[in-house]
Design a protein around this motif. Structure first.
Motif, PDB file in Angstrom:
ATOM      1  N   CYS A 169       1.166  -1.199   0.016  1.00 47.97           N
ATOM      2  CA  CYS A 169       0.123  -0.138   0.034  1.00 47.97           C
ATOM      3  C   CYS A 169       0.901   1.263   0.016  1.00 47.97           C
ATOM      4  CB  CYS A 169      -0.927   0.000   1.245  1.00 47.97           C
ATOM      5  SG  CYS A 169      -2.022   1.505   1.569  1.00 47.97           S
ATOM      6  N   GLU A 170       0.433   2.315  -0.811  1.00 44.45           N
ATOM      7  CA  GLU A 170       1.181   3.460  -0.547  1.00 44.45           C
ATOM      8  C   GLU A 170       0.267   4.661  -0.074  1.00 44.45           C
ATOM      9  OE1 GLU A 170       3.426   6.817  -3.538  1.00 44.45           O
ATOM     10  OE2 GLU A 170       2.677   4.876  -4.227  1.00 44.45           O
ATOM     11  N   ALA A 171       0.520   5.329   0.937  1.00 47.22           N
ATOM     12  CA  ALA A 171      -0.149   6.476   1.448  1.00 47.22           C
ATOM     13  C   ALA A 171       0.177   7.746   1.231  1.00 47.22           C
ATOM     14  CB  ALA A 171      -0.460   6.308   2.942  1.00 47.22           C
ATOM     15  N   GLY A 172      -0.292   8.788   1.392  1.00 48.67           N
ATOM     16  CA  GLY A 172       0.253   9.900   1.212  1.00 48.67           C
ATOM     17  C   GLY A 172       1.646  10.174   2.047  1.00 48.67           C
ATOM     18  N   ARG A 236       2.991   8.527  -6.515  1.00 51.60           N
ATOM     19  CA  ARG A 236       1.842   9.124  -6.617  1.00 51.60           C
ATOM     20  C   ARG A 236       2.203  10.949  -6.643  1.00 51.60           C
ATOM     21  NH1 ARG A 236      -2.937   6.816  -4.249  1.00 51.60           N
ATOM     22  NH2 ARG A 236      -2.455   4.956  -3.110  1.00 51.60           N
ATOM     23  N   LYS A 237       1.354  11.428  -7.429  1.00 56.63           N
ATOM     24  CA  LYS A 237       1.590  12.941  -7.568  1.00 56.63           C
ATOM     25  C   LYS A 237       1.088  13.605  -6.129  1.00 56.63           C
ATOM     26  CE  LYS A 237       0.075  13.245 -12.383  1.00 56.63           C
ATOM     27  NZ  LYS A 237      -0.986  13.902 -13.415  1.00 56.63           N
ATOM     28  N   HIS A 238       0.702  12.902  -5.261  1.00 56.13           N
ATOM     29  CA  HIS A 238       0.121  13.627  -4.040  1.00 56.13           C
ATOM     30  C   HIS A 238       1.255  13.035  -3.051  1.00 56.13           C
ATOM     31  CE1 HIS A 238      -1.929   9.713  -3.610  1.00 56.13           C
ATOM     32  NE2 HIS A 238      -1.255   9.706  -2.680  1.00 56.13           N
ATOM     33  N   ARG A 239       2.489  12.604  -3.296  1.00 52.90           N
ATOM     34  CA  ARG A 239       3.494  12.270  -2.068  1.00 52.90           C
ATOM     35  C   ARG A 239       3.897  13.836  -1.693  1.00 52.90           C
ATOM     36  NH1 ARG A 239       6.509  10.755  -7.017  1.00 52.90           N
ATOM     37  NH2 ARG A 239       8.329  11.932  -7.362  1.00 52.90           N
ATOM     38  N   GLN A 240       4.566  13.518  -0.382  1.00 53.08           N
ATOM     39  CA  GLN A 240       4.637  14.666   0.324  1.00 53.08           C
ATOM     40  C   GLN A 240       6.307  14.882   0.341  1.00 53.08           C
ATOM     41  OE1 GLN A 240       2.879  13.644   3.767  1.00 53.08           O
ATOM     42  NE2 GLN A 240       0.731  13.300   2.835  1.00 53.08           N
ATOM     43  N   SER A 241       7.087  14.475  -0.743  1.00 53.24           N
ATOM     44  CA  SER A 241       8.763  14.570  -0.429  1.00 53.24           C
ATOM     45  C   SER A 241       8.800  16.116  -0.794  1.00 53.24           C
ATOM     46  CB  SER A 241       9.174  13.906  -1.735  1.00 53.24           C
ATOM     47  OG  SER A 241       8.687  12.623  -1.355  1.00 53.24           O
ATOM     48  N   LEU A 270      -8.249   5.311   1.643  1.00 55.40           N
ATOM     49  CA  LEU A 270      -9.703   5.842   1.373  1.00 55.40           C
ATOM     50  C   LEU A 270      -9.587   6.459   0.048  1.00 55.40           C
ATOM     51  CD1 LEU A 270     -12.846   5.506   2.415  1.00 55.40           C
ATOM     52  CD2 LEU A 270     -11.916   8.123   3.151  1.00 55.40           C
ATOM     53  N   ALA A 271      -8.667   7.072  -0.421  1.00 49.39           N
ATOM     54  CA  ALA A 271      -8.817   7.655  -1.829  1.00 49.39           C
ATOM     55  C   ALA A 271      -8.949   6.583  -2.862  1.00 49.39           C
ATOM     56  CB  ALA A 271      -7.581   8.583  -1.943  1.00 49.39           C
ATOM     57  N   ASP A 272      -7.988   5.509  -2.653  1.00 46.01           N
ATOM     58  CA  ASP A 272      -8.079   4.417  -3.593  1.00 46.01           C
ATOM     59  C   ASP A 272      -9.449   3.997  -3.713  1.00 46.01           C
ATOM     60  OD1 ASP A 272      -5.362   4.842  -4.394  1.00 46.01           O
ATOM     61  OD2 ASP A 272      -4.790   3.426  -2.603  1.00 46.01           O
ATOM     62  N   PHE A 273      -9.972   3.789  -2.768  1.00 49.48           N
ATOM     63  CA  PHE A 273     -11.187   3.097  -2.430  1.00 49.48           C
ATOM     64  C   PHE A 273     -12.398   3.832  -3.088  1.00 49.48           C
ATOM     65  CE2 PHE A 273     -15.393   3.018  -0.204  1.00 49.48           C
ATOM     66  CZ  PHE A 273     -15.632   1.609  -0.175  1.00 49.48           C
ATOM     67  N   VAL A 274     -12.359   4.934  -2.991  1.00 50.78           N
ATOM     68  CA  VAL A 274     -13.286   6.085  -3.624  1.00 50.78           C
ATOM     69  C   VAL A 274     -13.086   5.859  -5.213  1.00 50.78           C
ATOM     70  CG1 VAL A 274     -14.026   8.345  -4.027  1.00 50.78           C
ATOM     71  CG2 VAL A 274     -13.558   7.401  -1.674  1.00 50.78           C
ATOM     72  N   LYS A 275     -11.961   5.785  -5.707  1.00 49.97           N
ATOM     73  CA  LYS A 275     -11.863   5.899  -7.034  1.00 49.97           C
ATOM     74  C   LYS A 275     -12.198   4.696  -7.570  1.00 49.97           C
ATOM     75  CE  LYS A 275      -7.414   8.857  -7.062  1.00 49.97           C
ATOM     76  NZ  LYS A 275      -6.174   8.799  -7.083  1.00 49.97           N
ATOM     77  N   GLU A 276     -12.221   3.454  -7.094  1.00 49.82           N
ATOM     78  CA  GLU A 276     -12.519   2.037  -7.471  1.00 49.82           C
ATOM     79  C   GLU A 276     -14.144   1.608  -7.272  1.00 49.82           C
ATOM     80  OE1 GLU A 276      -9.836  -0.514  -5.708  1.00 49.82           O
ATOM     81  OE2 GLU A 276      -7.943   0.376  -6.309  1.00 49.82           O
ATOM     82  N   SER A 277     -14.680   2.517  -6.411  1.00 50.42           N
ATOM     83  CA  SER A 277     -16.013   2.126  -6.199  1.00 50.42           C
ATOM     84  C   SER A 277     -17.055   2.778  -7.033  1.00 50.42           C
ATOM     85  CB  SER A 277     -16.081   2.537  -4.773  1.00 50.42           C
ATOM     86  OG  SER A 277     -16.033   3.832  -4.205  1.00 50.42           O
ATOM     87  N   GLY A 312      -3.103  15.442  20.309  1.00 47.81           N
ATOM     88  CA  GLY A 312      -3.059  15.818  19.129  1.00 47.81           C
ATOM     89  C   GLY A 312      -4.233  15.674  18.270  1.00 47.81           C
ATOM     90  N   GLN A 313      -4.139  16.050  16.849  1.00 49.05           N
ATOM     91  CA  GLN A 313      -5.140  15.703  15.938  1.00 49.05           C
ATOM     92  C   GLN A 313      -4.695  14.888  14.820  1.00 49.05           C
ATOM     93  OE1 GLN A 313      -5.389  20.355  15.470  1.00 49.05           O
ATOM     94  NE2 GLN A 313      -7.471  19.730  15.977  1.00 49.05           N
ATOM     95  N   GLY A 314      -5.749  14.160  14.387  1.00 43.11           N
ATOM     96  CA  GLY A 314      -5.561  13.216  13.311  1.00 43.11           C
ATOM     97  C   GLY A 314      -5.871  13.900  11.761  1.00 43.11           C
ATOM     98  N   ASP A 315      -5.250  13.448  10.930  1.00 40.08           N
ATOM     99  CA  ASP A 315      -5.215  13.840   9.553  1.00 40.08           C
ATOM    100  C   ASP A 315      -6.230  12.778   8.745  1.00 40.08           C
ATOM    101  OD1 ASP A 315      -4.606  14.466   6.866  1.00 40.08           O
ATOM    102  OD2 ASP A 315      -2.784  13.791   6.741  1.00 40.08           O
ATOM    103  N   VAL A 316      -7.154  13.659   8.352  1.00 40.46           N
ATOM    104  CA  VAL A 316      -8.214  12.770   7.881  1.00 40.46           C
ATOM    105  C   VAL A 316      -8.457  13.039   6.210  1.00 40.46           C
ATOM    106  CG1 VAL A 316      -9.782  12.393   9.824  1.00 40.46           C
ATOM    107  CG2 VAL A 316      -9.908  14.532   8.411  1.00 40.46           C
ATOM    108  N   CYS A 317      -7.147  13.437   5.704  1.00 36.36           N
ATOM    109  CA  CYS A 317      -7.200  13.531   4.417  1.00 36.36           C
ATOM    110  C   CYS A 317      -7.166  11.977   3.798  1.00 36.36           C
ATOM    111  CB  CYS A 317      -5.656  13.899   3.726  1.00 36.36           C
ATOM    112  SG  CYS A 317      -5.137  13.916   2.057  1.00 36.36           S
ATOM    113  N   PRO A 318      -8.033  11.948   2.674  1.00 40.19           N
ATOM    114  CA  PRO A 318      -8.464  10.253   1.987  1.00 40.19           C
ATOM    115  C   PRO A 318      -7.041   9.772   1.736  1.00 40.19           C
ATOM    116  CG  PRO A 318      -9.829  11.927   1.081  1.00 40.19           C
ATOM    117  CD  PRO A 318      -8.911  12.782   2.046  1.00 40.19           C
ATOM    118  N   GLU A 319      -5.817  10.427   1.377  1.00 37.22           N
ATOM    119  CA  GLU A 319      -4.740   9.611   1.017  1.00 37.22           C
ATOM    120  C   GLU A 319      -4.047   9.120   2.165  1.00 37.22           C
ATOM    121  OE1 GLU A 319      -5.864  12.183  -2.393  1.00 37.22           O
ATOM    122  OE2 GLU A 319      -5.764  12.667  -0.208  1.00 37.22           O
ATOM    123  N   ASN A 320      -4.123   9.625   3.391  1.00 39.64           N
ATOM    124  CA  ASN A 320      -3.851   8.934   4.592  1.00 39.64           C
ATOM    125  C   ASN A 320      -4.538   8.177   5.460  1.00 39.64           C
ATOM    126  OD1 ASN A 320      -0.950  10.038   4.269  1.00 39.64           O
ATOM    127  ND2 ASN A 320      -1.619  11.809   4.841  1.00 39.64           N
TER     128      ASN A 320
END
Length: 526
Positions: A169-172, A236-241, A270-277, A312-320
Motif C-alpha cells: 500500500c502507498e499512502a500520502g 503518486r502525485k500527492h506524495r509529500q516529498s 480511502l482515496a483508492d477505495f473511492v476511485k475504485e467504487s 494531538g489531531q488526526g489527519d483525515v485526508c483520504p490519502e492517509n
C-alpha cells in the motif's frame, strides 16, 4: 420500648444488622445500561420495621452477606436506594447466580415492573461485556501486544523477513511493506511503514491509547533502506516529498529512513477505495452508502478518541486514511443482497499532528482547497469540516472547501437520492459544513447521527406515536434485547466470529440513551 421486636418463626441464615438511616443517606442506586436509575421498593417487612421504634442496630436484615470486591472500598455504598438488603446488582447477575441470591432479590421486588428493571440492567451489562470481548478479538489482548513490543525493541531490517519487494500500500506519507518476525515458533506478520519524510507524528502516535480506528505502532527504528525493496517509479502525485531531487536520491541510493512497525496491514487508502467504487455505488447504492456511513463512523470514533486523549489531531485526508481487510463472514452468514465487492474494512487514522503544529505541505489540489478554507474559519483545523468533505468524497460528488463554506456559492452541491441513507448523509453534511462554526455539529454529534442512520430509530417509528423520551427508551430496551438474541442465535446456528459491523452496533446500544436519541432525531429529522 428498648426491646427489639420478636424474631420471625422461620429465621433466614446469615442475617446481619444494617443501619438503614445511614443507607438511605449514602447509598446510590446502580445505573442500568440505558442510563436510568433503578429504584427498588423496600420490602413490606422493612416498611413495618421502620415504623417501630427499634434502633437500627437491633433491626434484622434478611439479605445475604456479600464480600466486598477488589474494586469496592469499605466506604463504598453497595446497596440500592430504597432497599435494605445487599443483593447483587443487575450488572453482576449471570445465569450461574445462585438461587439463594436470586430468591432474595426477587423477594425484595414488589411488582413485575421491578423485575423488568433488573432484566434491563442485566442486559445492558451483558452487552458491555460482549462488546469488550469482540474488541479483544478484533485488536488482540493488550498484554500480548505489550510483550510483543518488548520483543521487537531494538530490531531492524536485518531481524525481519521481507515478504514482498513491492509495497502492499502507498499512502500520502508512507510506503507499506509486509514483513515477518519469528516469535518463538510463530511467524508474525506486520506492516513496515517507511516514512517518505522525517516529519512525523511518531511522538504523538506512540502516546495514544489503543483504539480500533487508530493505527498502532508496536516498534520503530531508523535504518538504511534495503536495496532489495522496490519503490514505485511512478509514485503518486500527492506524495509529500520536499523536492524532486530528494525523490531521485531516495529511489537511486540507500538512505536512512524512519520505519514504524504496525500489526495492521493496509491494502489501500480511502482515496483508492473511492476511485475504485464508482461502479459499485451505481449498481448497489443502498449497500455502498451504508458502507460509507460505517467508514465515516470509524473516522468520527477515531477523532473523538484523539480529542479525549488530548494528545494531538488526526489527519483525515483520504490519502492517509488506511483500510485494513477484515475476515469476511462465511457465505451462510452473508445477506443474499450483499454485493461481493462490499465488505466492511477497518479504517485507520495513520497520520497525526501536535496541537498548534504547522501542517505538512498539501499533497493534492483538493487538500490545497481544504487547507486554504481553514484560513477563512475561526479554527485553524476543523475536524467537522473534514468529515463534511469526506461525505461528498465518499458519495462521488466533487466539492472544494471554499465552495462548501459559501465563499463562491451559497448552496452545497446536490447529493443524489440513491438510497435510504442519501437524505441523512446530505443533512449531516449540511450540519457539518455550516458557515457559522457555532452552528456546526461536533464530531461526537456527527457520530451519533451516523449511528441513528445505521441502526435507527427511523422516522417511521414516530408515524403513529408522538416522540417522547419514554418511547425512545422503550425502543432502546427492545432493541438491546433483540440484539442479544441475535448473537445467541448466531452462535447456535452459523457460528463464526462477530464482525466489525456487529461490534460497532454493540458500541452504539451499549452507550445510547433516550436523551441522546431525542436530540439526534430532532437534528436529523426536523
Amino acid at each position: 420500648e428498648s426491646l427489639p421486636p420478636p424474631l420471625p418463626k422461620k429465621q433466614l441464615q446469615r442475617a446481619e444488622s444494617l443501619p438503614e438511616p445511614a443507607l438511605a443517606r449514602e447509598a446510590t442506586p446502580p445505573r442500568t445500561g440505558s442510563g436510568r436509575f433503578i429504584n427498588l421498593p423496600s420490602h413490606p417487612r422493612y416498611q413495618a420495621g421502620a415504623a417501630s421504634s427499634t434502633t437500627p442496630q437491633d433491626r434484622p436484615c434478611w439479605g445475604h452477606k456479600r464480600p466486598l470486591t477488589k474494586s469496592q472500598s469499605l466506604g463504598t455504598p453497595v446497596a440500592w436506594k430504597g432497599s435494605s438488603v445487599l443483593w447483587a446488582s443487575p450488572a453482576e447477575l449471570t445465569f450461574t447466580t445462585s438461587d439463594g441470591e436470586l430468591g432474595g432479590l426477587l423477594q425484595s421486588l414488589e411488582s413485575r415492573a421491578g423485575v423488568c428493571e433488573v432484566l434491563l440492567g442485566a442486559q445492558g451489562a451483558s452487552l458491555a461485556r460482549l462488546s469488550t470481548r469482540i474488541q479483544e478479538a478484533l485488536l488482540g489482548k493488550e498484554d500480548q501486544q505489550q510483550l510483543l513490543a518488548a520483543e521487537l525493541a531494538g530490531k531492524k531490517w536485518a531481524d525481519l523477513r521481507i515478504l514482498g519487494k513491492e509495497p502492499c500500500c502507498e499512502a500520502g506519507d508512507a510506503w507499506y511493506f509486509q514483513v515477518a518476525f519469528a516469535s518463538g515458533q510463530t511467524q508474525l506478520v506486520f506492516a513496515a511503514k517507511v516514512l517518505k519524510s522525517q516529519s512525523c507524528s511518531l511522538a504523538v502516535q506512540t502516546s495514544l491509547g489503543v483504539h480500533c480506528s487508530i493505527q498502532r505502532v508496536i516498534s520503530h527504528f531508523t535504518d538504511s533502506f534495503p536495496r532489495e525493496l522496490a519503490l514505485p517509479r511512478n509514485t503518486r502525485k500527492h506524495r509529500q516529498s520536499q523536492s524532486r531531487e530528494e525523490d531521485t536520491a531516495l529511489l537511486g541510493s540507500p538512505r536512512v529512513l524512519q520505519v514504524l512497525l504496525s500489526p495492521e496491514i493496509p491494502y489501500q487508502t480511502l482515496a483508492d477505495f473511492v476511485k475504485e467504487s464508482h461502479k459499485v455505488h451505481k449498481t448497489s447504492p443502498g449497500h455502498y452508502e451504508r458502507l460509507a456511513c460505517l467508514l465515516l463512523l470509524q473516522v468520527c470514533a477515531g477523532l473523538e478518541h484523539l480529542k479525549m486523549q488530548n494528545a494531538g489531531q488526526g489527519d483525515v485526508c483520504p490519502e492517509n486514511l488506511l483500510l485494513v481487510q477484515c475476515s469476511r463472514p462465511p457465505l451462510s452468514q452473508q445477506s443474499k443482497e450483499t454485493s461481493p465487492g462490499l465488505s466492511l474494512p477497518r479504517l485507520l487514522i495513520s497520520n497525526f499532528f501536535k496541537a498548534k503544529e504547522k501542517r505538512r505541505p498539501c499533497s493534492t489540489t483538493q487538500e490545497q482547497d481544504w487547507t486554504e478554507g481553514f484560513s477563512a474559519t475561526s479554527s485553524p483545523v476543523a475536524d467537522e469540516l473534514n468529515i463534511g468533505m469526506l461525505i461528498y468524497t465518499l458519495l462521488h460528488v466533487d466539492i472544494s472547501l471554499e465552495n462548501a463554506l459559501g465563499f463562491r456559492s451559497n448552496r452545497l452541491p446536490e447529493i443524489p437520492s440513491l438510497s435510504i441513507y442519501s437524505t441523512g448523509l446530505k443533512r449531516l453534511a449540511t450540519l457539518l459544513l455550516h458557515r457559522d462554526p457555532c452552528k456546526r455539529v461536533s464530531v461526537g454529534e456527527a457520530k451519533s447521527i451516523l449511528q441513528v442512520l445505521l441502526w435507527g430509530p427511523r422516522q417511521e417509528l414516530f408515524a403513529r406515536s408522538k416522540k417522547t423520551p419514554d418511547l425512545l427508551q422503550s425502543w432502546v430496551d427492545v432493541k438491546r434485547a433483540l440484539l442479544l438474541m441475535k448473537f445467541a442465535e448466531k452462535m447456535t446456528g452459523f457460528g463464526g466470529s462477530p464482525t466489525l459491523e456487529e461490534w460497532l452496533c454493540c458500541q452504539y446500544f451499549k452507550e445510547v440513551t433516550e436523551h441522546t436519541l431525542y436530540q439526534v432525531t430532532q437534528a436529523l429529522y426536523t
